[in-house]
Design a protein around this motif. Structure first.
Motif, PDB file in Angstrom:
ATOM      1  N   SER A 297      -3.623   7.842   6.009  1.00  0.00           N
ATOM      2  CA  SER A 297      -3.461   9.085   6.764  1.00  0.00           C
ATOM      3  C   SER A 297      -4.813   9.610   7.238  1.00  0.00           C
ATOM      4  CB  SER A 297      -2.757  10.121   5.895  1.00  0.00           C
ATOM      5  OG  SER A 297      -2.677  11.341   6.551  1.00  0.00           O
ATOM      6  N   THR A 298      -5.818   9.554   6.371  1.00  0.00           N
ATOM      7  CA  THR A 298      -7.168   9.990   6.729  1.00  0.00           C
ATOM      8  C   THR A 298      -7.737   9.132   7.854  1.00  0.00           C
ATOM      9  OG1 THR A 298      -7.526  10.745   4.468  1.00  0.00           O
ATOM     10  CG2 THR A 298      -9.491  10.407   5.821  1.00  0.00           C
ATOM     11  N   GLU A 299      -7.518   7.831   7.773  1.00  0.00           N
ATOM     12  CA  GLU A 299      -8.007   6.919   8.816  1.00  0.00           C
ATOM     13  C   GLU A 299      -7.345   7.222  10.156  1.00  0.00           C
ATOM     14  OE1 GLU A 299      -9.780   3.519  10.779  1.00  0.00           O
ATOM     15  OE2 GLU A 299     -10.363   4.882   9.179  1.00  0.00           O
ATOM     16  N   LEU A 300      -6.035   7.445  10.166  1.00  0.00           N
ATOM     17  CA  LEU A 300      -5.339   7.767  11.420  1.00  0.00           C
ATOM     18  C   LEU A 300      -5.832   9.097  11.986  1.00  0.00           C
ATOM     19  CD1 LEU A 300      -1.686   6.624  10.648  1.00  0.00           C
ATOM     20  CD2 LEU A 300      -3.310   5.585  12.249  1.00  0.00           C
ATOM     21  N   SER A 301      -6.081  10.065  11.121  1.00  0.00           N
ATOM     22  CA  SER A 301      -6.612  11.363  11.571  1.00  0.00           C
ATOM     23  C   SER A 301      -7.992  11.192  12.191  1.00  0.00           C
ATOM     24  CB  SER A 301      -6.693  12.342  10.406  1.00  0.00           C
ATOM     25  OG  SER A 301      -5.415  12.588   9.887  1.00  0.00           O
ATOM     26  N   ALA A 302      -8.824  10.356  11.581  1.00  0.00           N
ATOM     27  CA  ALA A 302     -10.167  10.110  12.118  1.00  0.00           C
ATOM     28  C   ALA A 302     -10.090   9.416  13.471  1.00  0.00           C
ATOM     29  CB  ALA A 302     -10.981   9.276  11.141  1.00  0.00           C
TER      30      ALA A 302
ATOM     31  N   ALA B 213       0.826  -1.208   0.000  1.00  0.00           N
ATOM     32  CA  ALA B 213       0.000   0.000   0.000  1.00  0.00           C
ATOM     33  C   ALA B 213       0.860   1.258   0.000  1.00  0.00           C
ATOM     34  CB  ALA B 213      -0.939  -0.005   1.206  1.00  0.00           C
ATOM     35  N   LEU B 214       2.024   1.206   0.624  1.00  0.00           N
ATOM     36  CA  LEU B 214       2.902   2.375   0.660  1.00  0.00           C
ATOM     37  C   LEU B 214       3.383   2.800  -0.718  1.00  0.00           C
ATOM     38  CD1 LEU B 214       5.146   1.834   3.818  1.00  0.00           C
ATOM     39  CD2 LEU B 214       3.330   3.501   3.478  1.00  0.00           C
ATOM     40  N   CYS B 215       3.334   1.899  -1.675  1.00  0.00           N
ATOM     41  CA  CYS B 215       3.793   2.213  -3.032  1.00  0.00           C
ATOM     42  C   CYS B 215       2.802   3.077  -3.799  1.00  0.00           C
ATOM     43  CB  CYS B 215       4.039   0.922  -3.808  1.00  0.00           C
ATOM     44  SG  CYS B 215       5.333  -0.101  -3.097  1.00  0.00           S
ATOM     45  N   HIS B 216       1.572   3.219  -3.287  1.00  0.00           N
ATOM     46  CA  HIS B 216       0.528   3.951  -4.001  1.00  0.00           C
ATOM     47  C   HIS B 216       0.060   5.151  -3.176  1.00  0.00           C
ATOM     48  CE1 HIS B 216       0.327   0.679  -6.858  1.00  0.00           C
ATOM     49  NE2 HIS B 216       0.270  -0.149  -5.849  1.00  0.00           N
ATOM     50  N   SER B 217       0.063   6.314  -3.801  1.00  0.00           N
ATOM     51  CA  SER B 217      -0.284   7.545  -3.087  1.00  0.00           C
ATOM     52  C   SER B 217      -1.735   7.531  -2.597  1.00  0.00           C
ATOM     53  CB  SER B 217      -0.040   8.757  -3.968  1.00  0.00           C
ATOM     54  OG  SER B 217      -0.852   8.696  -5.122  1.00  0.00           O
ATOM     55  N   LEU B 218      -2.645   6.901  -3.331  1.00  0.00           N
ATOM     56  CA  LEU B 218      -4.048   6.841  -2.887  1.00  0.00           C
ATOM     57  C   LEU B 218      -4.181   6.087  -1.570  1.00  0.00           C
ATOM     58  CD1 LEU B 218      -5.883   6.191  -6.265  1.00  0.00           C
ATOM     59  CD2 LEU B 218      -6.134   8.184  -4.797  1.00  0.00           C
TER      60      LEU B 218
END
Length: 152
Positions: free
Chosen positions: A68-73, A57-62
């Protein structure tokens, strides 16, 4: 009883004859009865690739943006806090679960990533004292109230 040698099955399907698979699905399944929108959706399902692990997953910006959005939530909802780990304890492992949510027309609606604890290693009272309970959506509560009102 004598053993017979294996022979490739013969089929009239040109796609099946060019395939290297012994039993290609195209020899047994047909998409002819599906509507064009269903074919588009099935094609999207077959061609979209969900990451199976964190390093992929780290290889893809999406996927990075989705994580990042999940961790922020999680932080915004105060779902968890960082604590010091006692010397005699091991941390509970976690992993990322990735899903691609599709619209009915086969287009990507959103990428979804969830950070989940490997809960099977937890012991109540030792690893946790509280249980997370998801909150019902307002539409669910409204629906319940409508059913209750109609049923008196």
């Amino acid at each position: 009883m004598s053993a017979r040698p294996y022979t490739e099955p013969t089929t009239s399907s040109p796609a099946a004859q060019t395939s290297s698979t012994a039993y290609p699905l195209s020899a047994f399944l047909s998409y002819s009865r599906f509507s064009p929108s269903h074919i588009t959706f099935l094609t999207a399902l077959a061609t979209s690739v969900e990451s199976s692990c964190y390093s992929a997953a780290l290889c893809h910006s999406l996927w990075r943006e989705t994580m990042s959005t999940e961790l922020s939530a999680l932080e915004a909802n105060s779902t968890w806090t960082l604590e010091l780990l006692p010397l005699s304890k091991k941390p509970i492992d976690c992993k990322w679960v990735f899903k691609i949510k599709l619209k009915a027309d086969g287009f990507v609606e959103r990428y979804k990533a969830r950070l989940v604890a490997k809960g099977y290693t937890q012991v109540e009272g030792l690893n946790y004292h509280e249980t997370f309970a998801p909150i019902a959506k307002m539409t669910t509560i409204q629906c319940l109230l409508v059913v209750a009102a109609t049923q008196q």
